[in-house]
Scaffold this motif. Structure first.
Motif: not given
Length: 227
Positions: A106-131
């Motif tokens: 789930v984190m793969l599309p975030l790899a080119i973003s400027s967000r930190s690794g911690r932010e990317q993991r939190a976003m990915a975990q949030s959408v996994l919870e959503k689904v």
């Protein structure tokens, strides 16, 4: 104003017997917040149209306008940025990386973003919870059922908070119970405001969408064909 405008789009391919017209003079408008089905038999041009709508496959002629942006007039780097900002894809075969966990996929599309690794993991975990997969974020794809893999693919498609999600036959390999669960998830995401365009040949899926258009032999119709 429509979110998406397909204007006189034609798509030609050069095949073994010469020039093949996959799509013919298509015109279509799609509103923001629609859950639209592209319906038609195999080989009708549904997936070709989906790839054009998603910014992956330029038409031979005509224009695609999304949010007042002439998509295929963009230079290649800007087109890539456009897809990253506006578009998420859910493929029938999921296309998950087998050696990455659900969270890492789930984190793969975030790899080119400027967000930190911690932010990317939190976003990915949030959408996994959503689904509904928050407790299975550390599992590899082969440790998940087909329906769960599809949910991971959906989470990956929405993690960037795109404007539009395109789904190519997302229920094609699922049993009827799992397919209904997937469509219920799409419907919930749509009710949250996400625009969804789904390719399908299954008439039973139409009860979940807000509108359907029909394609046969590369020609678009607003009324059903006998398929």
């Amino acid at each position: 104003m429509p979110l998406i405008k397909v204007c006189e789009v034609t798509k030609n391919y050069r095949g073994g017997v010469g020039l093949v017209e996959a799509l013919t003079n298509m015109n279509l408008q799609i509103a923001e917040g629609e859950f639209l089905a592209l319906m038609g038999p195999s080989g009708s041009g549904k997936s070709t149209l989906l790839s054009i709508l998603g910014g992956l496959n330029p038409p031979s002629s005509g224009k695609l306008i999304i949010d007042d942006i002439d998509v295929y007039s963009l230079p290649s780097e800007r087109l890539a940025d456009f897809r990253h900002e506006y578009v998420g894809f859910v493929f029938q075969q999921y296309q998950l990386i087998p050696y990455l966990t659900a969270l890492e996929n789930v984190m793969l599309p975030l790899a080119i973003s400027s967000r930190s690794g911690r932010e990317q993991r939190a976003m990915a975990q949030s959408v996994l919870e959503k689904v509904g997969l928050g407790s299975k974020s550390s599992r590899l794809p082969n440790q998940l059922s087909g329906g769960e893999q599809n949910r991971v693919a959906i989470a990956r498609a929405i993690v960037n908070q795109p404007t539009i999600v395109f789904a190519d036959e997302p229920t094609g390999s699922l049993d009827s119970k799992t397919a209904i669960e997937l469509l219920e998830l799409f419907q919930a995401l749509n009710q949250d405001g996400l625009t969804i365009i789904m390719v399908t040949h299954n008439k039973e899926n139409l009860e979940w969408v807000s509108r359907a258009v029909y394609i046969r032999d590369g020609i678009l119709s607003l009324t059903p064909y006998e398929v």
